[in-house]
Write an enzyme that holds these catalytic residues in place. Structure first.
Site, PDB file in Angstrom:
ATOM      1  N   ASN A 130     -31.161 -35.758  53.869  1.00 52.25           N
ATOM      2  CA  ASN A 130     -31.850 -34.541  53.432  1.00 52.25           C
ATOM      3  C   ASN A 130     -32.984 -34.852  52.461  1.00 52.25           C
ATOM      4  OD1 ASN A 130     -30.868 -33.906  50.443  1.00 52.25           O
ATOM      5  ND2 ASN A 130     -29.155 -34.802  51.569  1.00 52.25           N
ATOM      6  N   PHE A 131     -33.991 -33.964  52.496  1.00 53.20           N
ATOM      7  CA  PHE A 131     -35.183 -34.210  51.685  1.00 53.20           C
ATOM      8  C   PHE A 131     -34.986 -33.873  50.221  1.00 53.20           C
ATOM      9  CE2 PHE A 131     -37.252 -34.822  55.718  1.00 53.20           C
ATOM     10  CZ  PHE A 131     -38.078 -35.899  55.404  1.00 53.20           C
ATOM     11  N   CYS A 170     -46.316 -42.788  47.718  1.00 55.80           N
ATOM     12  CA  CYS A 170     -44.908 -42.441  47.535  1.00 55.80           C
ATOM     13  C   CYS A 170     -44.537 -41.361  48.553  1.00 55.80           C
ATOM     14  CB  CYS A 170     -44.631 -42.002  46.103  1.00 55.80           C
ATOM     15  SG  CYS A 170     -45.142 -40.317  45.717  1.00 55.80           S
ATOM     16  N   CYS A 188     -29.599 -33.973  62.690  1.00 55.95           N
ATOM     17  CA  CYS A 188     -28.666 -34.593  63.630  1.00 55.95           C
ATOM     18  C   CYS A 188     -27.624 -33.601  64.113  1.00 55.95           C
ATOM     19  CB  CYS A 188     -27.953 -35.749  62.956  1.00 55.95           C
ATOM     20  SG  CYS A 188     -29.097 -36.957  62.330  1.00 55.95           S
ATOM     21  N   CYS A 248     -46.642 -39.583  41.802  1.00 57.33           N
ATOM     22  CA  CYS A 248     -47.084 -40.940  41.434  1.00 57.33           C
ATOM     23  C   CYS A 248     -48.450 -40.968  40.763  1.00 57.33           C
ATOM     24  CB  CYS A 248     -47.013 -41.880  42.634  1.00 57.33           C
ATOM     25  SG  CYS A 248     -48.258 -41.618  43.893  1.00 57.33           S
TER      26      CYS A 248
HETATM   27 ZN   LIG Z   1     -47.368 -40.135  45.384  1.00 57.44          ZN
END
Ligand SMILES: [Zn+2]
Length: 342
Positions: A130-131, A170, A188, A248
């Site tokens: 999962n995100f 990232c 899935c 990032c």
């Molecule tokens: Zn980034």
């Protein structure tokens, strides 16, 4: 390196890019695998066999019969006993390589425990489904300067990308770009997943981990790699760093700083997870109480499971529960309150 070790890893040492020096670095290295489903189990297997000195596997779930088609560390008895995946994996991995310090942790990663669970490792490998968890891992990795490897698979298709904080894009850079999603919003549980694709993606992922751990950074793949074992299509695309990336570039760690996860989250088709942090349950006591009214209450050292038709409830000692048979948080909450306690 002593002779037994030199022999054990001889084929890896013969590979010139690793050699004895590289093997020594692996033996002194560490990796943490977040999630021990199909990709995580395959990755952990490869890391432990390669002789990475310390391997931690974290997973919140337990083994079911439907996992066995692709989750290479588990056996029928693990599903029968409903062992937590982290426990079954640790057991198996120790048998595979007793030189490695293997640690299986039954836990759900959240902003409160992420530092404790992932801190101090040389590399983090994605085995999640999962995100929400991936973005939390990405925040932690970027903030702590730890390399991590994103990996995902669904149906016959999979993706992987290595994130080196400050050097590469990232996960937030990637998913803000036009290639976001790429069909991975399917899961899935709805479209299925093949064993070959998860093993392929885990292999690519661990290949990258071995380069990181042996210091061969020039050999790292700095592209997003995708492949499909059904169509045979392999692709890779360069992912540029986003100069305005919240994570990032701007250093805003919303997932890390965020409030604790919601108390109820989706967890596959037709099931939800209830988090009750800071609540420890006496499973033996609970079993005694439930057995008065429910016929079949099963318990092992790690969890307790029972059915109240049409639901099945699995309760962990840390108070977490996975409820099958509903997607409705209100139903889940009320069943939890009725059987476990408010
Ligand atoms: Zn980034």
């Amino acid at each position: 390196m002593d002779e037994p070790l030199r022999q054990r890893y001889s084929r890896q040492i013969l590979f010139a890019e690793i050699g004895e020096k590289g093997q020594e670095r692996l033996l002194g290295g560490s990796a943490v695998v977040v999630g021990c489903g199909a990709i995580g189990a395959a990755a952990a297997n490869l890391l432990v066999r390669a002789g990475v000195g310390r391997v931690r596997v974290i997973d919140r779930d337990f083994v079911e019969a439907s996992n066995l088609q692709r989750q290479a560390l588990f056996e029928e008895s693990d599903a029968r006993d409903a062992l937590p995946k982290a426990v079954a994996a640790e057991r198996r991995l120790r048998l595979i390589n007793s030189n490695v310090a293997v640690e299986g942790i039954v836990a759900d990663i959240n902003p409160e425990n992420v530092e404790e669970l992932l801190g101090g490792f040389d590399v983090i490998l994605d085995g999640t489904d999962n995100f929400e968890t991936r973005f939390l891992v990405n925040d932690f990795a970027v903030k702590s300067g730890t390399p991590w490897i994103y990996a995902a698979a669904v149906a016959s298709y999979g993706l992987t990308m290595t994130v080196r904080p400050g050097v590469t894009a990232c996960l937030a850079c990637l998913l803000a770009s036009e290639r976001a999603g790429s069909g991975l919003e399917q899961t899935c549980d709805t479209v299925g997943v093949l064993g070959p694709i998860v093993n392929l993606i885990a292999s690519l992922e661990v290949g990258e981990a071995l380069k990181l751990l042996t210091g061969r950074v020039a050999a790292l793949n700095d592209r997003l790699v995708s492949c499909d074992v059904w169509t045979g299509r392999f692709q890779s695309v360069r992912v540029a760093r986003n100069a305005d990336c919240a994570v990032c570039a701007r250093g805003e760690f919303a997932h890390l700083d965020g409030e604790a996860q919601p108390h109820i989250t989706m967890c596959g088709r037709d099931s939800v997870q209830i988090h009750e942090r800071g609540r420890t349950l006496d499973l033996g006591l609970l079993k005694g109480r439930l057995s008065a009214t429910i016929a079949d209450v099963r318990q092992n050292d790690f969890l307790l499971r029972f059915r109240v038709e049409p639901y099945e409830m699995t309760v962990f000692a840390d108070g977490r529960a996975i409820l099958k048979g509903t997607k409705d948080p209100a139903v889940a909450r009320s069943l939890y309150a009725r059987y476990i306690g408010a």
